[in-house]
Motif scaffolding. Sequence first.
Motif, PDB file in Angstrom:
ATOM      1  N   GLU A 269      39.894  52.758  35.796  1.00  0.00           N
ATOM      2  CA  GLU A 269      38.786  53.359  36.550  1.00  0.00           C
ATOM      3  C   GLU A 269      37.997  54.353  35.714  1.00  0.00           C
ATOM      4  OE1 GLU A 269      38.067  56.143  40.532  1.00  0.00           O
ATOM      5  OE2 GLU A 269      39.913  54.967  40.324  1.00  0.00           O
ATOM      6  N   GLU A 270      38.669  55.180  34.934  1.00  0.00           N
ATOM      7  CA  GLU A 270      37.958  56.193  34.156  1.00  0.00           C
ATOM      8  C   GLU A 270      37.022  55.539  33.143  1.00  0.00           C
ATOM      9  OE1 GLU A 270      36.706  59.957  33.404  1.00  0.00           O
ATOM     10  OE2 GLU A 270      38.052  59.244  34.983  1.00  0.00           O
ATOM     11  N   ALA A 271      37.457  54.430  32.555  1.00  0.00           N
ATOM     12  CA  ALA A 271      36.599  53.712  31.611  1.00  0.00           C
ATOM     13  C   ALA A 271      35.384  53.122  32.321  1.00  0.00           C
ATOM     14  CB  ALA A 271      37.394  52.610  30.928  1.00  0.00           C
ATOM     15  N   LEU A 272      35.551  52.666  33.541  1.00  0.00           N
ATOM     16  CA  LEU A 272      34.439  52.123  34.312  1.00  0.00           C
ATOM     17  C   LEU A 272      33.469  53.224  34.726  1.00  0.00           C
ATOM     18  CD1 LEU A 272      36.445  49.623  36.542  1.00  0.00           C
ATOM     19  CD2 LEU A 272      34.988  49.053  34.580  1.00  0.00           C
ATOM     20  N   ASP A 294      37.868  45.757  43.305  1.00  0.00           N
ATOM     21  CA  ASP A 294      37.954  46.773  44.357  1.00  0.00           C
ATOM     22  C   ASP A 294      37.626  48.161  43.813  1.00  0.00           C
ATOM     23  OD1 ASP A 294      40.324  46.595  42.854  1.00  0.00           O
ATOM     24  OD2 ASP A 294      41.535  47.437  44.461  1.00  0.00           O
ATOM     25  N   VAL A 295      38.026  48.431  42.574  1.00  0.00           N
ATOM     26  CA  VAL A 295      37.698  49.723  41.963  1.00  0.00           C
ATOM     27  C   VAL A 295      36.196  49.832  41.737  1.00  0.00           C
ATOM     28  CG1 VAL A 295      37.981  51.143  39.887  1.00  0.00           C
ATOM     29  CG2 VAL A 295      39.964  49.986  40.891  1.00  0.00           C
ATOM     30  N   LEU A 296      35.590  48.750  41.239  1.00  0.00           N
ATOM     31  CA  LEU A 296      34.143  48.749  41.044  1.00  0.00           C
ATOM     32  C   LEU A 296      33.411  48.951  42.366  1.00  0.00           C
ATOM     33  CD1 LEU A 296      33.824  45.856  38.453  1.00  0.00           C
ATOM     34  CD2 LEU A 296      33.041  48.206  38.098  1.00  0.00           C
ATOM     35  N   LEU A 324      31.845  39.458  35.917  1.00  0.00           N
ATOM     36  CA  LEU A 324      31.745  38.002  35.916  1.00  0.00           C
ATOM     37  C   LEU A 324      32.919  37.369  36.661  1.00  0.00           C
ATOM     38  CD1 LEU A 324      30.664  37.278  32.218  1.00  0.00           C
ATOM     39  CD2 LEU A 324      29.258  37.920  34.187  1.00  0.00           C
ATOM     40  N   GLY A 325      32.610  36.382  37.495  1.00  0.00           N
ATOM     41  CA  GLY A 325      33.640  35.563  38.130  1.00  0.00           C
ATOM     42  C   GLY A 325      34.637  36.314  38.980  1.00  0.00           C
ATOM     43  N   GLU A 326      34.173  37.382  39.649  1.00  0.00           N
ATOM     44  CA  GLU A 326      35.026  38.189  40.526  1.00  0.00           C
ATOM     45  C   GLU A 326      36.216  38.789  39.784  1.00  0.00           C
ATOM     46  OE1 GLU A 326      36.171  36.010  44.008  1.00  0.00           O
ATOM     47  OE2 GLU A 326      34.139  35.248  44.371  1.00  0.00           O
ATOM     48  N   GLY A 327      36.095  38.905  38.470  1.00  0.00           N
ATOM     49  CA  GLY A 327      37.190  39.453  37.682  1.00  0.00           C
ATOM     50  C   GLY A 327      38.302  38.463  37.413  1.00  0.00           C
ATOM     51  N   ARG A 328      38.110  37.216  37.842  1.00  0.00           N
ATOM     52  CA  ARG A 328      39.112  36.184  37.562  1.00  0.00           C
ATOM     53  C   ARG A 328      38.848  35.600  36.178  1.00  0.00           C
ATOM     54  NH1 ARG A 328      42.089  35.440  42.038  1.00  0.00           N
ATOM     55  NH2 ARG A 328      41.154  36.012  44.041  1.00  0.00           N
ATOM     56  N   LEU A 329      39.799  34.803  35.689  1.00  0.00           N
ATOM     57  CA  LEU A 329      39.678  34.332  34.313  1.00  0.00           C
ATOM     58  C   LEU A 329      38.373  33.562  34.132  1.00  0.00           C
ATOM     59  CD1 LEU A 329      42.534  31.683  33.831  1.00  0.00           C
ATOM     60  CD2 LEU A 329      41.469  32.243  35.991  1.00  0.00           C
TER      61      LEU A 329
END
Length: 406
Positions: A269-272, A294-296, A324-329
């Motif tokens: 989170e801190e990096a975001l 969810d954090v975003l 991108l891609g809901e954070g999925r691969l």
Amino acid sequence: MAPNPERGRARIEWAASRMPLLDRLREAFREAQPFAGVRIAMSIHLEAKTACLAILLRDSGADVWATGCNPLSTQDDIAAALAQEERITVHARHGATETEYSDDLRSTLAGRPNVILDDGGDLVALLQQDPQENVIGGCEETTTGVARLRILAREKRLRFPMFAVNDAKMKSLFDNRYGTGQSVWDGIFRSTNLLIAGKSVVVVGYGWTGRGIAHRARGLGARVTICEVDPVNAVEAWMEGYSVAPVGEATRTADLVISATGCADAVPEEALRNAKDGIVLANAGHFNVEVRPDVLADLAASQRTVREGVEEYTLPDGRHLYLLGEGRLVNLALGDGHPVEIMDLSFAIQALTLRHLLDNVPLPPDVYPVPAEIDEQVARLKLETLGAAIDTLTQQQRSYLGLDTD
């Protein structure tokens, strides 16, 4: 749009025509029928190459139940075509909810399989909760799944033997490095249409997957920074000519961040919070926990979809972060996954290891390495298909190296 099985079948045929190792195994297995009477459950990225593996196993005598291992990686045309094959049952669709995804896994296990082919460990996890005496063992395809298996084995909770296909040399050295290295960029290109040359690209994790992504980024003209927690990997990255920095520092100037760790909160989170305006975030790990949507969402004042597969999060100060891609691969959520020739190697390892498992029943519950002779067999088959020849040690050389077995 309704699934089109004819289109799916054409794509399966295209992949099959470029998978010479599976073709050679099919010739041998059709006669030997090593999986005759065996029920196989597959939880795997359901696209053209995996359909070829399912059909090979069926042609080798098995009854196959197939489902996805990620809600966004199933390709509906492929699933529809595969479902029309005899003795193959499919429970999967693209964009399944978490409940639907879990239901599909359970429906696959309702076939009461003897053998498990897992990618990420979800089938094995369900079988830990609801054991089936009919399961004699299986294989695990990916890094994340092998990590989950080793935890179960260490805690003496693994109920049957599993082979770590991911760790085989002919899988990890090629699938993770060359396969992911190319397919991640394919997914990014398709979804963003952005130039990579001259951009600041951060790769979080410098295992084989991270190496492949970083090498391709450098080849595309990017300025690449590696974030690591392993000091040995970090030194290697430095010696390879990359910059090395903590992720919280790197995101302040990054244009694009790609996580490849298999660990939760790889981009924390801190990096975001401190990320550069316009940063693009992508994940190459199995689960969507490395860059958390969810954090975003909690950080953002507003959120919207700006392109298919690209979600914009606007922070209260006006900065925009793109996931991108809901954070999925990203290579499978927004692309076709690894190149065909790479999966030909990986799935040849899978098929031969499953046969090895059946030839050695029973085995105590544990995580087993793929036998070295299977790695060598696949490597030699690959060289044959390439028309390449190599040298052989003389008896004198074998004696000098202490390789005689007498």
